[in-house]
Design a protein around this motif. Sequence first.
Motif, PDB file in Angstrom:
ATOM      1  N   LEU A 321       0.830  -1.203   0.000  1.00  0.00           N
ATOM      2  CA  LEU A 321       0.000   0.000   0.000  1.00  0.00           C
ATOM      3  C   LEU A 321       0.865   1.254   0.000  1.00  0.00           C
ATOM      4  O   LEU A 321       0.582   2.213  -0.739  1.00  0.00           O
ATOM      5  N   TYR A 322       1.905   1.269   0.810  1.00  0.00           N
ATOM      6  CA  TYR A 322       2.815   2.412   0.828  1.00  0.00           C
ATOM      7  C   TYR A 322       3.348   2.700  -0.582  1.00  0.00           C
ATOM      8  O   TYR A 322       3.415   3.860  -1.013  1.00  0.00           O
ATOM      9  N   GLU A 323       3.763   1.652  -1.271  1.00  0.00           N
ATOM     10  CA  GLU A 323       4.325   1.826  -2.612  1.00  0.00           C
ATOM     11  C   GLU A 323       3.287   2.361  -3.590  1.00  0.00           C
ATOM     12  O   GLU A 323       3.595   3.212  -4.430  1.00  0.00           O
ATOM     13  N   VAL A 324       2.066   1.871  -3.492  1.00  0.00           N
ATOM     14  CA  VAL A 324       0.984   2.363  -4.353  1.00  0.00           C
ATOM     15  C   VAL A 324       0.775   3.854  -4.133  1.00  0.00           C
ATOM     16  O   VAL A 324       0.673   4.634  -5.088  1.00  0.00           O
ATOM     17  N   MET A 356     -16.208   2.920  -3.549  1.00  0.00           N
ATOM     18  CA  MET A 356     -17.245   1.912  -3.360  1.00  0.00           C
ATOM     19  C   MET A 356     -17.858   1.485  -4.691  1.00  0.00           C
ATOM     20  O   MET A 356     -18.186   0.306  -4.885  1.00  0.00           O
ATOM     21  N   LYS A 357     -18.006   2.408  -5.623  1.00  0.00           N
ATOM     22  CA  LYS A 357     -18.528   2.071  -6.954  1.00  0.00           C
ATOM     23  C   LYS A 357     -17.636   1.041  -7.643  1.00  0.00           C
ATOM     24  O   LYS A 357     -18.086   0.291  -8.501  1.00  0.00           O
ATOM     25  N   ARG A 358     -16.385   1.023  -7.228  1.00  0.00           N
ATOM     26  CA  ARG A 358     -15.411   0.092  -7.813  1.00  0.00           C
ATOM     27  C   ARG A 358     -15.195  -1.126  -6.922  1.00  0.00           C
ATOM     28  O   ARG A 358     -14.237  -1.870  -7.095  1.00  0.00           O
ATOM     29  N   GLU A 382      -6.927  -7.990  -2.024  1.00  0.00           N
ATOM     30  CA  GLU A 382      -7.723  -6.818  -1.678  1.00  0.00           C
ATOM     31  C   GLU A 382      -6.915  -5.533  -1.874  1.00  0.00           C
ATOM     32  O   GLU A 382      -7.442  -4.512  -2.334  1.00  0.00           O
ATOM     33  N   MET A 383      -5.641  -5.571  -1.527  1.00  0.00           N
ATOM     34  CA  MET A 383      -4.803  -4.398  -1.722  1.00  0.00           C
ATOM     35  C   MET A 383      -4.618  -4.112  -3.212  1.00  0.00           C
ATOM     36  O   MET A 383      -4.548  -2.945  -3.623  1.00  0.00           O
ATOM     37  N   ALA A 387      -5.593  -0.760  -5.211  1.00  0.00           N
ATOM     38  CA  ALA A 387      -4.678  -0.061  -6.107  1.00  0.00           C
ATOM     39  C   ALA A 387      -5.337   0.224  -7.453  1.00  0.00           C
ATOM     40  O   ALA A 387      -5.207   1.321  -8.003  1.00  0.00           O
ATOM     41  N   SER A 388      -6.031  -0.777  -7.985  1.00  0.00           N
ATOM     42  CA  SER A 388      -6.679  -0.608  -9.285  1.00  0.00           C
ATOM     43  C   SER A 388      -7.728   0.493  -9.237  1.00  0.00           C
ATOM     44  O   SER A 388      -7.794   1.364 -10.124  1.00  0.00           O
ATOM     45  N   ALA A 389      -8.567   0.493  -8.189  1.00  0.00           N
ATOM     46  CA  ALA A 389      -9.596   1.510  -8.067  1.00  0.00           C
ATOM     47  C   ALA A 389      -9.002   2.890  -7.782  1.00  0.00           C
ATOM     48  O   ALA A 389      -9.442   3.901  -8.353  1.00  0.00           O
ATOM     49  N   PHE A 390      -7.985   2.924  -6.926  1.00  0.00           N
ATOM     50  CA  PHE A 390      -7.374   4.180  -6.545  1.00  0.00           C
ATOM     51  C   PHE A 390      -6.734   4.889  -7.735  1.00  0.00           C
ATOM     52  O   PHE A 390      -6.852   6.105  -7.896  1.00  0.00           O
TER      53      PHE A 390
END
Length: 394
Positions: A321-324, A356-358, A382-383, A387-390
């Motif tokens: 997550l940090y890297e993302v 949430m939409k994603r 899940e992470m 990442a994909s949604a973010f």
Amino acid sequence: MGNSISRRTLLKRGALLAGGLPFAASLLDQVQASPVITHPGTLSAPYAEAWTEKTIALSAPVPLKARLFANENPFGPCDKAKKAIMDACPTAYQYPFRSMPELTKKIADFEGIKEENILLASGSSPLLMAAALYYSRPGGNVITGDPSYEDLPSKAVRMGEKWVKVPLTAEYKLDLDAMEKAIDANTGLVYVCNPNNPTGTVVDAAKLKAFVERVSKRVPVFVDEAYIDYLPDPQGTTLIPMANSNPNIIVARTFSKLYGFAGLRLGYVVTQPEIIKSLTLHTEAFMSISATTLAGAIATYQDREYLDGALKKTLASKEYLYEVLKKEGYTYVPSSANFVLFPIKMEGKQFTDEMMKRGVGVRFWKFNNQEWCRVSIGRMDEMEAFASAFKEIS
């Protein structure tokens, strides 16, 4: 005052029945502003507006790609606990009179304390409620960091207490010196969540112990160690030894995090027997835990192979997550817990709605004139979904 007493009485009856951080200097100055006082019967705007985990869960699409809004351990409970739970099912019609003292003894032996200093309940929530009921009085106040976990102080507000919120330091840690200065003749309780939620920061262990030693001579101190199992040295950080000998210190622990028991519900406090006797007037602690939950806890308590494995996977997901965040140009608050808080570039509710939409559930906060997102650490899949949604909305 009459209304405050009435609310308090009703609540009591109900309880008996039932990388670095390069933010601008101006922002850091705001962190160290004066304490905020929330008056009786009111809740702060961030608390009133923020979605709770329950609200998010009930509004989420089923199934979610990533459930990252509730600080749960997605790797648990362990296989030993699952087997013990299944083995306990045939006799689950019986009250677990023997299981309760068995688990209490395990905890006491490990912590080097007396069994009479431990009070178990169905999660730490009933114990937070009991403390709010016991220590609250009309015209009194409870002191916390801001932001911090709001369960206990928000309940105290409903009972007529004032909520004195002390801003965090520039490193987003509890400002112990400012919290101590905020104590006055009306202070009924100081609440310390360490590691803190929602920031994930932890204060220096020696400084915290010195703070609690001093403050407990004046007022009771409630130390919430829900996330302590995520620290490198929980035993060197915990204040349980202090609570074992000081009647003005209460330490809360939970199985809801690293043990993976959030849905099974189990927690406890450590304090002096006379305080436990008072707390039990405000919670049905002994009869609130199921036989299956107790069986699972007995089987998994201090199972280092499982706990270390779950912690290792949590840390791997957190580093991912940090890297993302860094790749997308975001900063974050380095976390000592199983969640990460970072500043976002749009309104919090809009951000969480878009995620949430994603299929990704996260939470938001607003403080210091900044919108924030808190991401609970999940499995790697899940992470990756986060990442994909973010990346689509960042």
